[in-house]
Design an enzyme around this catalytic site. Structure first.
Site: not given
Ligand code: EPU
Length: 334
Positions: A158, A234, A329
Site C-alpha cells: 500500500r 480497509s 490505510e
Molecule cells: N480477521 C479477523 N476478524 C476480522 C477481520 C479479519 O479475525 O474482523 C482475520 C481473518 O480471519 C483472517 C485475517 O484476519 O485470518 C485476514 O483477514 P482478510 O482475509 O479478511 O483480509 P485483511 O487482511 O483483513 C486485506 C486487505 C483487503 C483485501 C483482503 C483480501 C489490507 C489493509 N486489507 O484485508 O483490502 O481485500 O486482505 O486480500 O491489506 C482494502 O485495502 O481496502 C481492502 C479491502
C-alpha cells in the site's frame, strides 16, 4: 463544491476542476498557477480511500481521462495503457473479456486506475504493482509529463513514490499494465482454493471470469457496499512487526493470523481489532463493520471528525493490548 467520497462525508472544496485529457489538465494547472497559487492542491479519484476531516480549503483536481490503448502485443502478453479516470474494476472486467489476465484477484476494489497506481491496491495475493509496466503523470507545477517504470515507483505494501515523496506534486494520467494471454489463477491466498472448489471448479476448469465472480462474492460477503453504507474499505493497514515481536505475541495468542512479509511479520489488523471488542461496535454515528473489523462505516450523517474519533479509540485500544500502533490505510485530509 461538494467532493465525492465513498464514506459519504459532507465535504466541500474551495475550487474543483475535472479534466478529460492531458491538455485540459494543463489548462487547469495554468489557471491554478495564475489564480490559486496560494492554495494547496488535492488530486482525487472516486474518493474511495479518503477521509475528509472537514472542508478542504484548496483546489481539488479530478481525472476523467478515459481510454484503453494497446501498446504492445505478442503471443504471450499485452501491454495496455489505461486512462487514470477509468474505473479499475470496469477495466478488469474488460481485460478478462479480451483474454488479458493477471488482475482477476483485484476485482471489485473500488476506485479509479490512477488511484490504484498511487495506492498499490491489493487483494487476495495480488497487488497492482505485479501487473504495472509504467505510470504516466503530469507535474502540477509546470505541466511537464513524466513516465515512471515500475521499478521507479517504489512500490511496497500500500505504498508508492506517488503516495510519499511525490504526494501532491503530480497527477497520474495513464497507467500501463502488462497482462498475460495465458490464464494462471493465483489461489495461494487463504481460502481461495476452497472457495473455487466449493463453486464446483478444479484447477483445470476454472476460468478467469469464474475466478472474478468468486472474488466478487467473497468481497460482497465481507465488505459493505459504499452505496448503501459509507466506508473506504480497509481503514487501517495490516501492521508489519519485527519477527521477534510476532513470536512473543504468538506465545500469548497462538491463533493469531500472521504472514511472512518484507521486513518482518504481517499481522491481521482486523483480528487485532476484533480482540479488543470493537467489531460491530459504534461510537456516535461511526461503527466498526460487523463482518470485517478492518472497515469503519458511516451509519449516517457522520463527519470526518466522528470517524477520526473512532479511529483513535481503536488505535488506543490495540496499542494498549498488543503494543502495536495501527497506521491508517485511508488518507486523512484536513
Ligand atoms: N480477521 C479477523 N476478524 C476480522 C477481520 C479479519 O479475525 O474482523 C482475520 C481473518 O480471519 C483472517 C485475517 O484476519 O485470518 C485476514 O483477514 P482478510 O482475509 O479478511 O483480509 P485483511 O487482511 O483483513 C486485506 C486487505 C483487503 C483485501 C483482503 C483480501 C489490507 C489493509 N486489507 O484485508 O483490502 O481485500 O486482505 O486480500 O491489506 C482494502 O485495502 O481496502 C481492502 C479491502
Amino acid at each position: 463544491m461538494k467532493i465525492e467520497n465513498t464514506f459519504g462525508i459532507e465535504a466541500k472544496a474551495r475550487v474543483l476542476f475535472t479534466y478529460s485529457s492531458e491538455d485540459e489538465l494543463r489548462n487547469a494547472i495554468a489557471i491554478i498557477r495564475q489564480q490559486y497559487s496560494h492554495l494547496p492542491i488535492l488530486h482525487v479519484g472516486c474518493g474511495s480511500n479518503l477521509l475528509f476531516l472537514g472542508d478542504y480549503d484548496g483546489v481539488v483536481l479530478k481525472s476523467n481521462i478515459r481510454g484503453v490503448r494497446l501498446l504492445k502485443e505478442d503471443s504471450d502478453e499485452v501491454t495496455v495503457e489505461v486512462g487514470a479516470g477509468e474505473v479499475c474494476d470496469e477495466f478488469i472486467g474488460h481485460a478478462i473479456s479480451r483474454g488479458w489476465y493477471g488482475m482477476e484477484n483485484l476485482s471489485l476494489i473500488p476506485g479509479q486506475v490512477g488511484a490504484a497506481a498511487v495506492q498499490n491496491i491489493g487483494a487476495y495475493g495480488v497487488e497492482v504493482q505485479d501487473v504495472t509496466d509504467h505510470v504516466k503523470g503530469i507535474s502540477l507545477t509546470d505541466g511537464t509529463e513524466r513516465i515512471w517504470r515500475r521499478d521507479e515507483c517504489r512500490y511496497g505494501y500500500r505504498r508508492s513514490i506517488f503516495k510519499e515523496e511525490l504526494w501532491g506534486k503530480y497527477a497520474i494520467t495513464r497507467v500501463a499494465f502488462r497482462l498475460s494471454k495465458h490464464f494462471e489463477p493465483k489461489l495461494q491466498y487463504g481460502g481461495l482454493v476452497r472457495a473455487t472448489e466449493e463453486a464446483g471448479f478444479t484447477k483445470d476448469t476454472l476460468t478467469a471470469e469464474a475466478l472474478r465472480q468468486i472474488i466478487i462474492g467473497i468481497r460482497q460477503a465481507k465488505l459493505p457496499d459504499p452505496k448503501l453504507l459509507g466506508n473506504a474499505g480497509s481503514f487501517f493497514k495490516n501492521p508489519i512487526v519485527p519477527a521477534e515481536k510476532a513470536d512473543l505475541l504468538l506465545r500469548q495468542f497462538p491463533d493469531m493470523p500472521h504472514y511472512p512479509a518484507e521486513g518482518g511479520t504481517k499481522l491481521a489488523a482486523g483480528w487485532l481489532i476484533e480482540q479488543t471488542g470493537w467489531k460491530g461496535r459504534s461510537l456516535g454515528p461511526a461503527a466498526v463493520h460487523d463482518r470485517q473489523a478492518l472497515v469503519i462505516v458511516n451509519k449516517g450523517g457522520a463527519t470526518g471528525q466522528d470517524i477520526l474519533k473512532l479511529c483513535q479509540a481503536i488505535q488506543h485500544d490495540v496499542d494498549k493490548r498488543f503494543g502495536i500502533k495501527l497506521e491508517t490505510e485511508v488518507n486523512l485530509i484536513s
